[in-house]
Structure formats: C-alpha cells, structure tokens
Design an enzyme around this catalytic site. Structure first.
Site, PDB file in Angstrom:
ATOM      1  N   SER A 169     -86.847  37.759  -4.999  1.00 13.36           N
ATOM      2  CA  SER A 169     -88.004  38.648  -5.142  1.00 13.36           C
ATOM      3  C   SER A 169     -88.099  39.240  -6.549  1.00 13.36           C
ATOM      4  CB  SER A 169     -87.989  39.744  -4.080  1.00 13.36           C
ATOM      5  OG  SER A 169     -86.982  40.674  -4.376  1.00 13.36           O
ATOM      6  N   GLY A 170     -87.230  38.819  -7.443  1.00 17.69           N
ATOM      7  CA  GLY A 170     -87.316  39.285  -8.832  1.00 17.69           C
ATOM      8  C   GLY A 170     -88.441  38.576  -9.576  1.00 17.69           C
ATOM      9  N   GLY A 201     -87.837  34.760  -9.647  1.00 15.94           N
ATOM     10  CA  GLY A 201     -87.880  34.281  -8.270  1.00 15.94           C
ATOM     11  C   GLY A 201     -89.296  34.247  -7.712  1.00 15.94           C
ATOM     12  N   ASP A 232     -84.827  27.385 -23.798  1.00 12.47           N
ATOM     13  CA  ASP A 232     -84.604  27.317 -25.251  1.00 12.47           C
ATOM     14  C   ASP A 232     -85.113  25.983 -25.801  1.00 12.47           C
ATOM     15  OD1 ASP A 232     -82.957  29.808 -25.146  1.00 12.47           O
ATOM     16  OD2 ASP A 232     -81.698  28.510 -23.925  1.00 12.47           O
ATOM     17  N   HIS A 263     -76.429  29.731 -23.902  1.00 15.39           N
ATOM     18  CA  HIS A 263     -77.765  30.337 -23.786  1.00 15.39           C
ATOM     19  C   HIS A 263     -77.650  31.780 -24.279  1.00 15.39           C
ATOM     20  CE1 HIS A 263     -81.593  31.797 -22.520  1.00 15.39           C
ATOM     21  NE2 HIS A 263     -81.006  32.735 -21.809  1.00 15.39           N
TER      22      HIS A 263
HETATM   23  P1  NAI Z   1     -85.259  40.670 -12.100  1.00 18.72           P
HETATM   24  O1  NAI Z   1     -84.416  41.891 -12.292  1.00 18.72           O
HETATM   25  O2  NAI Z   1     -86.733  40.773 -12.069  1.00 18.72           O
HETATM   26  O3  NAI Z   1     -84.814  39.956 -10.739  1.00 18.72           O
HETATM   27  C1  NAI Z   1     -83.489  39.766 -10.388  1.00 18.72           C
HETATM   28  C2  NAI Z   1     -83.411  39.818  -8.873  1.00 18.72           C
HETATM   29  O4  NAI Z   1     -82.099  39.459  -8.501  1.00 18.72           O
HETATM   30  C3  NAI Z   1     -83.684  41.221  -8.326  1.00 18.72           C
HETATM   31  O5  NAI Z   1     -84.676  41.130  -7.325  1.00 18.72           O
HETATM   32  C4  NAI Z   1     -82.332  41.635  -7.743  1.00 18.72           C
HETATM   33  O6  NAI Z   1     -82.458  42.415  -6.567  1.00 18.72           O
HETATM   34  C5  NAI Z   1     -81.680  40.294  -7.458  1.00 18.72           C
HETATM   35  N1  NAI Z   1     -80.228  40.294  -7.441  1.00 18.72           N
HETATM   36  C6  NAI Z   1     -79.376  40.956  -8.261  1.00 18.72           C
HETATM   37  N2  NAI Z   1     -78.108  40.719  -7.916  1.00 18.72           N
HETATM   38  C7  NAI Z   1     -78.140  39.874  -6.861  1.00 18.72           C
HETATM   39  C8  NAI Z   1     -77.162  39.274  -6.046  1.00 18.72           C
HETATM   40  N3  NAI Z   1     -75.859  39.529  -6.248  1.00 18.72           N
HETATM   41  N4  NAI Z   1     -77.559  38.443  -5.072  1.00 18.72           N
HETATM   42  C9  NAI Z   1     -78.870  38.215  -4.848  1.00 18.72           C
HETATM   43  N5  NAI Z   1     -79.846  38.768  -5.564  1.00 18.72           N
HETATM   44  C10 NAI Z   1     -79.489  39.586  -6.567  1.00 18.72           C
HETATM   45  O7  NAI Z   1     -84.769  39.657 -13.220  1.00 18.72           O
HETATM   46  P2  NAI Z   1     -85.463  38.304 -13.724  1.00 18.72           P
HETATM   47  O8  NAI Z   1     -86.392  38.616 -14.822  1.00 18.72           O
HETATM   48  O9  NAI Z   1     -85.958  37.541 -12.559  1.00 18.72           O
HETATM   49  O10 NAI Z   1     -84.223  37.571 -14.400  1.00 18.72           O
HETATM   50  C11 NAI Z   1     -83.133  37.132 -13.614  1.00 18.72           C
HETATM   51  C12 NAI Z   1     -81.979  36.681 -14.503  1.00 18.72           C
HETATM   52  O11 NAI Z   1     -82.352  35.550 -15.265  1.00 18.72           O
HETATM   53  C13 NAI Z   1     -81.495  37.720 -15.504  1.00 18.72           C
HETATM   54  O12 NAI Z   1     -80.068  37.688 -15.524  1.00 18.72           O
HETATM   55  C14 NAI Z   1     -82.033  37.223 -16.811  1.00 18.72           C
HETATM   56  O13 NAI Z   1     -81.251  37.660 -17.902  1.00 18.72           O
HETATM   57  C15 NAI Z   1     -81.910  35.733 -16.610  1.00 18.72           C
HETATM   58  N6  NAI Z   1     -82.733  34.882 -17.489  1.00 18.72           N
HETATM   59  C16 NAI Z   1     -82.187  33.711 -17.945  1.00 18.72           C
HETATM   60  C17 NAI Z   1     -82.900  32.830 -18.726  1.00 18.72           C
HETATM   61  C18 NAI Z   1     -82.282  31.554 -19.195  1.00 18.72           C
HETATM   62  O14 NAI Z   1     -82.939  30.881 -20.008  1.00 18.72           O
HETATM   63  N7  NAI Z   1     -81.095  31.132 -18.781  1.00 18.72           N
HETATM   64  C19 NAI Z   1     -84.279  33.143 -19.115  1.00 18.72           C
HETATM   65  C20 NAI Z   1     -84.793  34.373 -18.557  1.00 18.72           C
HETATM   66  C21 NAI Z   1     -84.021  35.208 -17.772  1.00 18.72           C
END
Ligand code: NAI
Length: 329
Positions: A13-14, A17, A160, A188
């Site tokens: 739900s993030g 997601g 990237d 990354h």
């Molecule tokens: P967000 O904060 O909007 O969503 C993250 C979701 O994960 C939240 O709904 C949260 O409740 C949930 N969550 C946290 N811990 C959890 C767990 N242990 N089990 C299940 N759910 C859990 O963040 P967003 O923007 O969706 O980003 C998610 C991740 O992706 C971040 O770590 C961000 O840094 C990373 N990211 C990586 C990229 C890449 O190129 N590798 C690019 C963009 C973001």
C-alpha cells in the site's frame, strides 16, 4: 487457460506498491494471457490502507486477477509465491545513523528471507528487492534462505539504467531503443557507476558521438547518480511511478528475456570483474528466452571505469560489514 502465478508484493500500500499492484494485475509484467494472484504484505498499521487498495483492484475488474491476499504475516504472503517484489522497507527517520538503518532493514529482510525459504515456490521463484539499501537487503534475504539458489534473488538497478538511457537519448537526439550496451555497475546508491564506455548507438560508439569527456564525467554520471534526490527536490516525494515501472521491466525481462540486449540487474556475484563473490552487485546482464540471466563477460574496464567500480564495490563491502552480525554462516 494458464494456471495463475502467485506474485508477492511487500509494502503493497506504499507509493511504489500502489503502482505495482495495478500494473501487474493488468498483465504488464507477466503477459496479457497470464492470470495472477497478488499476495500483499503490509505492516499491521497499514492493513486498512491495503484494504482500500484491494477494493480498488476489485473495481478495476481485471480479467487476469484471480485473487488478492492481504496480510501482515510474511509466511502467508510468500505461500507458494512464484515472484516476490520486496518493496517495503524501513525508511531513514530523522537522526537515524546509516548503521541503524542498515540494521533495522537487516532484521526485516532476514525474517522475509526465512519466510521465502519455508513457503515460496523455491524452484521457480524470482525475487526482486526494491526496498533500500536494496543490494544489501537482497544479500540478507538470500543468506537467510539456504534452500533457495542465491541466483533467484536480485536487487533493482533498472531505474538507474532507465534514467541513464533517458539522459543519453536526450543528448544524442535518438530513441532509447537505439541505445545498446549501456550498464550500471555496483550499488543502487550514489556510488553506482553508469558506464557508457561500451555503449553503441545505431552502430556507432556513444563516446565518439558525444565527443565530450567532460560532459560524461561531470554531467551525465552525476545526473544519473543523483536523480533520486532531484526527484525528491522537485516532487516532494521520492520516485514511485518510475520505480514501479523499472520493477516491472526488471521482472518482465528476467522472465521473457532481453533479446540479446544488455540490461542492468544487481545479482549474486560469482566474482566476475573482481566483484567479491556473494555480493549483490549490478552488472550488465543478458537474459535468454527461458529466463536465465548471464553476466556479460570480457568487457575491458579502462582505468576510469576500474576506479569507479572499486568505489562502489568498497561501499557494498562496508554495508556488508555493517550487517555481518546478522548474516548466518
Ligand atoms: P513508502 O513508504 O510509500 O511505502 C513503503 C510501504 O512499505 C509502506 O506502506 C510500509 O507500511 C510498508 N512496509 C514497511 N516495512 C514493511 C515490512 N517489514 N513488511 C511489509 N511492509 C512494510 O515507500 P516507497 O516510496 O513505496 O518506497 C519503498 C522502498 O523502495 C524504499 O525503501 C525506497 O527507498 C525504495 N526505492 C528503491 C528504488 C530502487 O531503485 N531500488 C527506487 C525508489 C525507491
């Protein structure tokens, strides 16, 4: 018709997601003839938001969507999973040290690695770690899943990679599909090395076409490395739609192949190019039509490339050291 595939998504739900669920359910990842069951994992406090996402998925009436699991239990989320997109992670909060961030995530990803080991469809599983620090989180998950081939785990550097393609296409006034043999090496993070030394555009060397070493070193490379921060500065939120799009690209290509073309994936290092064995390191890879990837071999790294490579390699080693106590033997 085909048997549904089970796709687990954590942090469903993030921001990311919320994009991924809909694109996967519409068939953009696994094909327009492949039914799917979405198995969504969230934290207990986000289960209500997840319920809303699930209601919206219902309201799309996607013909391929055969079920939605909503849970805060990794064992349930990964039950029979064929694909796992590990997006949920602990973000850095104010005053949090890098070491604390690494450790908080190490705990999450060791639990999830064990749950994958015990419940996922081990023989066909493909795992993509998106949640940061993605490469080291992939290492932890894989090491906690001793019965799953470590080659079935990966971390995302496709965003990237795509960012680099977009910058090059703009510079050279060409289509992104004209660009071949571009790659991201390493982590990354801001130490990643976007490498144009091998890149070819419509049969010609990109370096020759650009003809501006200074632009490559002082503009192109930092722009790709720091694009995430530039998006936050502009949007007030981190990259989400582009990250989800890259995750779809990564899994689709890992399934259907890259048609002989290079892409970038952070995968289990077999020691290629001196990247320490066992690290999850971004390499140029080619995926065959059966979904098997190979790290591209025999690339000659020039002195500049070798220096950049070593910087990102050392950063990954230090991240690994930071979580050493949480890695099983
Ligand atoms: P967000 O904060 O909007 O969503 C993250 C979701 O994960 C939240 O709904 C949260 O409740 C949930 N969550 C946290 N811990 C959890 C767990 N242990 N089990 C299940 N759910 C859990 O963040 P967003 O923007 O969706 O980003 C998610 C991740 O992706 C971040 O770590 C961000 O840094 C990373 N990211 C990586 C990229 C890449 O190129 N590798 C690019 C963009 C973001």
């Amino acid at each position: 018709g085909k048997k549904p595939l089970r796709v687990a998504i954590t942090g469903a739900s993030g921001q990311i997601g919320y994009q991924l669920c809909f694109r996967i359910a519409s068939g953009e990842m696994l094909g327009k003839d492949q039914p799917v069951i979405l198995q969504c994992l969230e934290l207990p406090q986000a289960l209500n938001a997840l319920k809303g996402v699930s209601m919206e998925l219902d309201d799309c009436a996607f013909p391929l969507l055969k079920g939605i699991v909503q849970t805060d239990d990794p064992n349930k989320a990964f039950e029979g999973a064929d694909y796992a997109l590990l997006v949920g992670a602990r973000p850095r909060s104010k005053g949090m040290e890098r070491g604390d961030l690494l450790k908080a995530n190490a705990e999450i990803f060791s639990v999830q690695g064990k749950a994958l080991n015990n419940h996922a469809n081990r023989d066909t599983l493909r795992v993509l770690v998106v949640g940061n620090p993605a490469n080291t989180n992939a290492l932890i998950a894989a090491r906690n899943a001793p019965n799953i081939d470590p080659k079935r785990f990966s971390a995302m550097t496709r965003l990237d990679h795509n960012r680099g393609l977009a910058q090059l296409a703009e510079k050279l006034k060409c289509s992104v599909t004209d660009i071949e043999k571009f790659a991201i090496w390493g982590n990354h993070s801001a130490t990643q090395y976007p490498d144009v030394t091998q890149t070819v555009v419509k049969g010609k060397s990109a370096k020759t076409l650009i003809n501006d070493e200074k632009w490559i070193k002082e503009n192109f490379i930092p722009t790709v490395q720091q694009r995430g921060a530039a998006i936050i500065a502009a949007r007030g939120l981190s990259s989400a739609a582009s990250a989800a799009s890259a995750a779809i690209d990564h899994m689709r290509d890992w399934t259907f192949g890259t048609n002989g073309q290079w892409t970038s994936m952070a995968v289990y290092s077999d020691g290629s190019y001196g990247a320490d064995k066992g690290l999850y390191f971004s390499f140029p890879v080619i995926v065959d039509k059966n979904g098997k990837y190979e790290i591209v071999q025999n690339i000659k790294l020039d002195q500049f490339s070798q220096e950049r490579f070593d910087v990102t390699r050392k950063e990954l080693l230090s991240e690994k050291d930071g979580v050493a106590s949480l890695l099983p033997n």
